[in-house]
Design an enzyme around this catalytic site. Structure first.
Site, mmCIF file in Angstrom:
data_model
loop_
_atom_site.group_PDB
_atom_site.id
_atom_site.type_symbol
_atom_site.label_atom_id
_atom_site.label_comp_id
_atom_site.label_asym_id
_atom_site.label_seq_id
_atom_site.Cartn_x
_atom_site.Cartn_y
_atom_site.Cartn_z
ATOM 1 N N ARG A 43 -8.935 -1.114 -11.595
ATOM 2 C CA ARG A 43 -7.421 -0.973 -11.521
ATOM 3 C C ARG A 43 -7.555 -2.138 -13.684
ATOM 4 O O ARG A 43 -6.417 -2.032 -14.434
ATOM 5 C CB ARG A 43 -6.379 -1.891 -10.718
ATOM 6 C CG ARG A 43 -6.258 -0.751 -9.918
ATOM 7 C CD ARG A 43 -5.041 -1.450 -8.809
ATOM 8 N NE ARG A 43 -5.367 -0.200 -8.018
ATOM 9 C CZ ARG A 43 -4.037 -0.728 -7.469
ATOM 10 N NH1 ARG A 43 -3.297 -1.367 -7.217
ATOM 11 N NH2 ARG A 43 -3.591 0.663 -6.078
ATOM 12 N N ASP A 154 10.728 -8.062 -7.484
ATOM 13 C CA ASP A 154 9.795 -8.085 -6.998
ATOM 14 C C ASP A 154 8.791 -8.753 -8.496
ATOM 15 O O ASP A 154 8.867 -9.540 -9.300
ATOM 16 C CB ASP A 154 9.109 -6.691 -7.335
ATOM 17 C CG ASP A 154 7.396 -5.747 -7.229
ATOM 18 O OD1 ASP A 154 7.669 -4.842 -6.068
ATOM 19 O OD2 ASP A 154 6.921 -5.872 -7.167
#
Length: 284
Positions: A43, A154
């Site tokens: 990632r 978030d």
């Protein structure tokens, strides 16, 4: 005859991974066991490519340089390694309970405006589902509830940007009824990239904010009638889970409801909660 070279992706060593995992666990609360190393390496490869870096030594020195640029990279790093998986009406038993138990109870108490919180909202499907549920309840029960608002938080600014756009692939709403799709979604005319967007009456009821569950206190906000914090705590150790729930409960009204993910529990925690349904809890 010429030689053809291939770019060798940078490898994240054990010591580099442990430095990263310790930082993520301390600052974000997410557990990063050794088996996550290749996932993290994969990632973050796009971040190295973007920065034109060939190794993780240079990347970590830059990210942890305590400069404005390094601090910005920290945020991008967190975006990259945090997992975000969600869809509309996921674990639908919770939305059924909200519709059949919680909202009628609040209406009976003459609560005219309902306040909800989607904590760990990812790319927005959960808070928008909540907005649809409230719209449907108000449509079918005129005058019972007059208004509502939904706070959606978030840690990832990347998914919050996506959530704010409220545009999703057509495939994400295929399981919804035709009536719901017609009532609450716009359909794109681009047949090469079929997608949908939530209509304004759904979007305007949701306020998105960035929140790190590891913050010592959460932003001052109105007391909520229900908090959805689902499939987020599984990434934390038990002590962090209990700490997060305690801080969430400070923003939940007495008698309010907490919804956790299907594999999450408060077992063994000293919390003012009683179980009323599958991973559904009521604040005492």
């Amino acid at each position: 005859m010429c030689e053809i070279g291939f770019f060798a992706p940078a490898e994240l060593t054990d010591s580099q991974f442990h430095k990263l995992s310790k930082f993520i666990h301390t600052n974000v609360g997410i557990k990063m066991p050794d088996e996550k190393r290749l996932m993290v390496q994969s990632r973050l490869a796009s971040r190295l490519k973007s920065l034109k870096m060939n190794n993780f030594d240079d990347y970590l020195k830059f990210a942890f340089s305590n400069t404005p640029e390094g601090n910005e990279e920290i945020a991008l790093m967190i975006n990259a390694v945090t997992t975000n998986l969600t869809n509309f009406f996921r674990e639908n038993v919770h939305f059924e309970y909200l519709t059949n138990v919680v909202l009628p109870e609040l209406a009976q108490k003459n609560e005219k405006k309902i306040e909800l919180w989607s904590a760990g909202c990812s790319s927005g499907q959960e808070p928008y589902t909540l907005s649809i549920v409230l719209q449907e309840f108000m449509r079918k029960n005129p005058g019972k509830i007059e208004d509502y608002s939904i706070l959606a938080t978030d840690i990832s600014s990347k998914v919050l940007d996506k959530a704010l756009d409220a545009v999703y692939p057509m495939s994400e709403v295929e399981s919804l009824s035709y009536d719901l799709k017609k009532r609450y979604f716009f359909k794109s005319k681009d047949l090469t990239n079929p997608c949908v967007r939530l209509k304004p009456q759904i979007r305007e009821k949701v306020v998105f904010e960035r929140l790190n569950f590891m913050d010592s206190v959460y932003p001052k906000t109105t007391q909520k009638n229900a908090i959805f914090c689902r499939n987020v705590l599984i990434y934390f150790d038990k002590a962090t889970q209990e700490s997060v729930i305690r801080k969430l409960l400070q923003h939940l009204v007495p008698g309010g409801y907490l919804f956790l993910g299907h594999s999450e529990t408060v077992f063994g925690m000293e919390l003012p909660l009683k179980t009323v349904g599958p991973t559904i809890f009521k604040k005492e």
